[in-house]
Scaffold this motif. Structure first.
Motif, PDB file in Angstrom:
ATOM      1  N   LYS A  50       0.764  -1.136  -0.326  1.00 36.58           N
ATOM      2  CA  LYS A  50       0.268   0.438  -0.143  1.00 36.58           C
ATOM      3  C   LYS A  50       1.129   1.000  -0.195  1.00 36.58           C
ATOM      4  CE  LYS A  50      -2.326   1.617   3.395  1.00 36.58           C
ATOM      5  NZ  LYS A  50      -3.447   2.121   5.178  1.00 36.58           N
ATOM      6  N   GLY A  56       1.897   5.477  -1.876  1.00 30.26           N
ATOM      7  CA  GLY A  56       2.353   7.092  -0.952  1.00 30.26           C
ATOM      8  C   GLY A  56       3.214   7.699  -1.572  1.00 30.26           C
ATOM      9  N   VAL A  84       1.866   9.341  -5.451  1.00 30.21           N
ATOM     10  CA  VAL A  84       0.574  10.661  -4.601  1.00 30.21           C
ATOM     11  C   VAL A  84       1.660  12.246  -4.240  1.00 30.21           C
ATOM     12  CG1 VAL A  84      -0.073  11.911  -2.187  1.00 30.21           C
ATOM     13  CG2 VAL A  84      -0.874   9.325  -2.857  1.00 30.21           C
ATOM     14  N   VAL A  85       3.259  11.633  -3.641  1.00 28.76           N
ATOM     15  CA  VAL A  85       3.971  12.962  -3.576  1.00 28.76           C
ATOM     16  C   VAL A  85       4.457  12.946  -4.580  1.00 28.76           C
ATOM     17  CG1 VAL A  85       6.244  13.535  -2.850  1.00 28.76           C
ATOM     18  CG2 VAL A  85       4.710  11.886  -1.280  1.00 28.76           C
ATOM     19  N   ARG A  86       4.652  12.781  -5.260  1.00 30.92           N
ATOM     20  CA  ARG A  86       4.988  12.887  -6.498  1.00 30.92           C
ATOM     21  C   ARG A  86       3.769  13.913  -7.920  1.00 30.92           C
ATOM     22  NH1 ARG A  86       6.423   7.609 -10.061  1.00 30.92           N
ATOM     23  NH2 ARG A  86       8.091   8.144  -7.370  1.00 30.92           N
ATOM     24  N   SER A 115       0.692  15.132  -6.464  1.00 26.25           N
ATOM     25  CA  SER A 115      -0.058  16.192  -5.834  1.00 26.25           C
ATOM     26  C   SER A 115      -0.049  16.820  -6.230  1.00 26.25           C
ATOM     27  CB  SER A 115       0.100  16.140  -4.534  1.00 26.25           C
ATOM     28  OG  SER A 115       1.358  15.523  -3.601  1.00 26.25           O
ATOM     29  N   HIS A 116       1.993  17.680  -6.510  1.00 26.80           N
ATOM     30  CA  HIS A 116       1.435  19.518  -6.739  1.00 26.80           C
ATOM     31  C   HIS A 116       0.869  20.458  -7.762  1.00 26.80           C
ATOM     32  CE1 HIS A 116       4.754  19.446  -3.514  1.00 26.80           C
ATOM     33  NE2 HIS A 116       4.416  20.623  -3.461  1.00 26.80           N
ATOM     34  N   PHE A 126      -2.437  19.626  -7.363  1.00 24.51           N
ATOM     35  CA  PHE A 126      -2.940  20.547  -6.484  1.00 24.51           C
ATOM     36  C   PHE A 126      -3.225  22.348  -7.630  1.00 24.51           C
ATOM     37  CE2 PHE A 126      -2.462  24.775  -3.891  1.00 24.51           C
ATOM     38  CZ  PHE A 126      -3.811  24.253  -3.456  1.00 24.51           C
ATOM     39  N   GLN A 170      -7.853  15.058  -2.277  1.00 29.30           N
ATOM     40  CA  GLN A 170      -7.158  13.944  -1.695  1.00 29.30           C
ATOM     41  C   GLN A 170      -8.282  13.110  -2.257  1.00 29.30           C
ATOM     42  OE1 GLN A 170      -7.963  14.629   2.507  1.00 29.30           O
ATOM     43  NE2 GLN A 170      -6.312  15.637   2.745  1.00 29.30           N
ATOM     44  N   LEU A 226      -7.866   9.249  -3.740  1.00 35.56           N
ATOM     45  CA  LEU A 226      -8.810   8.419  -3.018  1.00 35.56           C
ATOM     46  C   LEU A 226      -9.925   7.350  -3.746  1.00 35.56           C
ATOM     47  CD1 LEU A 226     -10.506   9.983  -0.245  1.00 35.56           C
ATOM     48  CD2 LEU A 226      -8.851   7.569   0.027  1.00 35.56           C
ATOM     49  N   ARG A 272       2.605  25.256  -2.088  1.00 33.45           N
ATOM     50  CA  ARG A 272       3.109  24.549  -1.463  1.00 33.45           C
ATOM     51  C   ARG A 272       3.930  24.000  -0.794  1.00 33.45           C
ATOM     52  NH1 ARG A 272      -2.369  24.374   0.274  1.00 33.45           N
ATOM     53  NH2 ARG A 272      -2.134  26.398  -0.104  1.00 33.45           N
ATOM     54  N   TYR A 287       4.293  18.901   1.144  1.00 34.08           N
ATOM     55  CA  TYR A 287       2.909  18.544   1.152  1.00 34.08           C
ATOM     56  C   TYR A 287       1.907  17.498   0.392  1.00 34.08           C
ATOM     57  CZ  TYR A 287      -2.138  19.618  -1.096  1.00 34.08           C
ATOM     58  OH  TYR A 287      -2.621  19.643  -1.569  1.00 34.08           O
ATOM     59  N   GLY A 288       2.667  16.793  -0.862  1.00 27.69           N
ATOM     60  CA  GLY A 288       2.731  15.468  -1.145  1.00 27.69           C
ATOM     61  C   GLY A 288       2.632  14.516   0.131  1.00 27.69           C
ATOM     62  N   GLU A 289       3.277  14.718   1.084  1.00 28.50           N
ATOM     63  CA  GLU A 289       3.838  13.257   2.482  1.00 28.50           C
ATOM     64  C   GLU A 289       2.750  13.813   3.381  1.00 28.50           C
ATOM     65  OE1 GLU A 289       7.427  14.281   4.155  1.00 28.50           O
ATOM     66  OE2 GLU A 289       8.282  14.394   2.373  1.00 28.50           O
ATOM     67  N   VAL A 337      -0.285  14.990   2.536  1.00 24.43           N
ATOM     68  CA  VAL A 337      -1.465  14.557   1.022  1.00 24.43           C
ATOM     69  C   VAL A 337      -1.331  12.952   1.538  1.00 24.43           C
ATOM     70  CG1 VAL A 337      -2.880  13.935  -1.308  1.00 24.43           C
ATOM     71  CG2 VAL A 337      -1.567  16.134  -0.360  1.00 24.43           C
ATOM     72  N   TRP A 338      -0.467  12.111   1.730  1.00 23.83           N
ATOM     73  CA  TRP A 338      -0.787  11.387   1.693  1.00 23.83           C
ATOM     74  C   TRP A 338      -0.531  10.556   3.110  1.00 23.83           C
ATOM     75  CZ3 TRP A 338      -1.432   6.210   0.227  1.00 23.83           C
ATOM     76  CH2 TRP A 338      -0.813   5.679   0.887  1.00 23.83           C
ATOM     77  N   ALA A 372      -2.456  12.172   5.262  1.00 24.68           N
ATOM     78  CA  ALA A 372      -4.207  11.549   5.246  1.00 24.68           C
ATOM     79  C   ALA A 372      -5.082  10.774   4.811  1.00 24.68           C
ATOM     80  CB  ALA A 372      -5.165  13.595   5.061  1.00 24.68           C
ATOM     81  N   ILE A 373      -4.964  10.743   4.121  1.00 19.25           N
ATOM     82  CA  ILE A 373      -5.925   9.449   2.854  1.00 19.25           C
ATOM     83  C   ILE A 373      -5.068   8.359   3.107  1.00 19.25           C
ATOM     84  CG2 ILE A 373      -6.444  11.121   1.172  1.00 19.25           C
ATOM     85  CD1 ILE A 373      -4.334   8.956  -0.794  1.00 19.25           C
ATOM     86  N   ALA A 374      -3.950   8.048   3.590  1.00 25.92           N
ATOM     87  CA  ALA A 374      -3.527   6.407   3.311  1.00 25.92           C
ATOM     88  C   ALA A 374      -4.174   5.656   4.365  1.00 25.92           C
ATOM     89  CB  ALA A 374      -2.203   6.324   4.549  1.00 25.92           C
ATOM     90  N   PRO A 375      -4.789   6.144   6.198  1.00 21.67           N
ATOM     91  CA  PRO A 375      -5.710   4.794   6.617  1.00 21.67           C
ATOM     92  C   PRO A 375      -6.416   4.667   6.292  1.00 21.67           C
ATOM     93  CG  PRO A 375      -4.827   7.403   7.743  1.00 21.67           C
ATOM     94  CD  PRO A 375      -4.547   7.076   6.435  1.00 21.67           C
TER      95      PRO A 375
END
Lengths: 213, 265
Positions: free
Chosen positions: A37, A41, A44-46, A48-49, A52, A70, A74, B54, B58-60, B62-63, B65-68
């Motif tokens: 899982k 991450g 997401v990190v790659r 997200s900017h 946004f 977000q 998801l 940001r 920022y990406g971390e 977001v992760w 926040a959604i990971a759980p």
């Protein structure tokens, strides 16, 4: 080519295909589907900017943009099994984010019906500028320009606004806009036309004001 | 024949089918050239709305926040895979998976319908014994769709999150919406707690407690009570919880082409 015109079929930053990034993205997706899982991450990190940025341009609001980002990740995670290995993850998740941001604008619009009457007030279309072209007045005008542009963007329907943002700010082609919005390219083209026409009408007082200065 | 505004817009964005012809016309027609210059000037004035920066983390965030909220794919595979060859087919075959979701949705709808019927009978029988008025109008039956309920709840929570604490105008609609949602939420809880979805049951419990406070605040909502509700909402990460559930249920409903029914009032 006319000076100042954007080059044809310029791909948006988010849609630029980068082989190495593609390979990394695909490796991460395979890892996620195999049970890691945390590999998601990295995706997401790659991305997200970029997400946004487009979400903010569509919603015009930081909180909504962050929510849309977000929600996009998801949705992306839940649909990851359906992601085709030949596709570009950046493009795919970008489209999902556009949809999430568009949903936000639609919902906000549906709750703001009362505001329409206010914004149709022709008095509001007038830019209040001083006659003298002094520094502070120019600053005031630049503030007015920003606020008038935001008003003009808000006056568009959610689809028109998104189509305009994708065309004018994100440099997407009509075909890409259609794909992102889930509509035919011709419908996307019409949405851009309507948006440009409305924007020009709303910004006409600005043109008059700048000419007078 | 002049160049239309639409053709000019297409030309401006570099997507014209016949750019050479348009450019030739613009070069020889002062009227169209003037109109095109104005269009270019207008669109050049529309600045690119720059998103606020940001930071690098920022990406971390977001992760984090959604990971759980994300399930592990392999765990699902093991769970289904242990059941036999048909379970493996269920995982890999999208048709089977679609049928599975549709069946799950249909089962949920049936349970909700059945539970609603029982609830109706239980609530209407005693009333009939105490006051058997023939003229009494039947209670309208309102079907509460769980997807819609979560959607409305999410909107309510977003409104609450961004509520202007100094504005008394917002307080009354918020309280009215809370009351309306509270009734629907209780029906959903009653019917869905029985299903094996502890996440959903917990979220509906949290929602119930928040809605009850918002709906029954003595003297109506004010800045203090709104701030308190916002704190509670944030402490439970309720908005996020609802959003996750809604996304999941929407996805399942779409797969099965059938909305998840919550129950009946």
């Amino acid at each position: 080519m006319f000076p100042g015109r954007k080059s044809p079929l310029t791909a948006p930053t988010a849609l630029v295909s980068n082989d190495r990034m593609d390979r990394n993205d695909h490796a991460a997706i395979q890892a996620v589907l195999a049970g890691d899982k945390d590999a998601y991450g990295a995706l997401v990190v790659r991305h997200s900017h970029t997400l946004f940025r487009v979400a903010y341009r569509i919603t015009g609001n930081e909180a909504d943009a962050e929510d849309a980002v977000q929600e996009a990740f998801l949705r992306g995670y839940r649909k990851l099994e359906g992601f085709e290995s030949r596709a570009n993850f950046g493009t795919w998740i970008y489209r999902i984010a556009v949809h999430c941001a568009l949903d936000k604008v639609k919902r906000r619009k549906s709750g703001e019906t009362g505001r329409v009457a206010e914004t149709n007030d022709p008095e509001q279309d007038q830019v209040q500028v001083a006659d003298e072209a002094a520094g502070p007045e120019r600053l005031l005008l630049s503030g007015e320009i920003g606020s008038l542009q935001m008003d003009a963007l808000h006056s568009l329907t959610a689809t028109e606004r998104t189509a305009f943002v994708l065309r004018h700010m994100e440099d997407c082609t009509t075909v890409e806009i259609g794909a992102a919005l889930g509509i035919e390219p011709n419908a996307a083209k019409q949405a851009v036309f309507r948006a440009v026409q409305k924007m020009r009408r709303r910004l006409a007082p600005l043109r008059m004001a700048t000419r007078c200065m | 024949m002049h160049v239309t505004e639409e053709e000019m817009i297409v030309e401006f964005y570099g997507e014209s089918d016949k750019p050479a012809a348009v450019e030739r016309h613009l070069a020889g027609c002062p009227e169209c050239a003037q109109a095109f210059a104005e269009l270019k000037s207008d669109l050049a004035d529309v600045s690119r709305l720059e998103a606020p920066a940001r930071d690098a983390r920022y990406g971390e965030r977001v992760w984090a926040a959604i990971a759980p909220a994300l399930p592990v794919y392999a765990k699902q595979e093991r769970r289904w895979g242990a059941g036999g060859w048909w379970a493996g087919g269920f995982l890999t075959n999208p048709w089977l998976r679609g049928i599975g979701y549709a069946a799950a949705c249909a089962l949920l709808v049936s349970c909700a319908f059945y539970a609603g019927r029982i609830w109706e009978q239980k609530t209407q029988q005693p009333m009939a014994k105490v006051e058997p008025k023939a003229s009494q109008a039947k209670q309208p039956i309102v079907v509460v769709v769980l997807d819609d309920h979560l959607d409305r709840s999410e909107r309510f929570l977003v409104q609450l999150k961004h509520a202007d604490m100094d504005s008394a105008q917002m307080a009354s609609p918020l309280r009215d919406e809370a009351r309306s949602l509270l009734a629907a939420n209780r029906v959903c809880r009653k019917n869905l707690v029985k299903t094996s979805d502890p996440e959903l049951a917990t979220a509906l419990d949290h929602l119930d407690s928040l809605l009850a406070e918002a709906a029954n605040e003595p003297g109506g909502l004010n800045a203090g009570s709104i701030a308190k509700l916002q704190d509670e909402m944030n402490a439970d990460a309720l908005l996020f919880e609802v959003r996750v559930l809604r996304t999941r249920i929407t996805d399942h409903a779409r797969s099965g082409d059938n909305p998840a029914k919550g129950g009946t009032i």
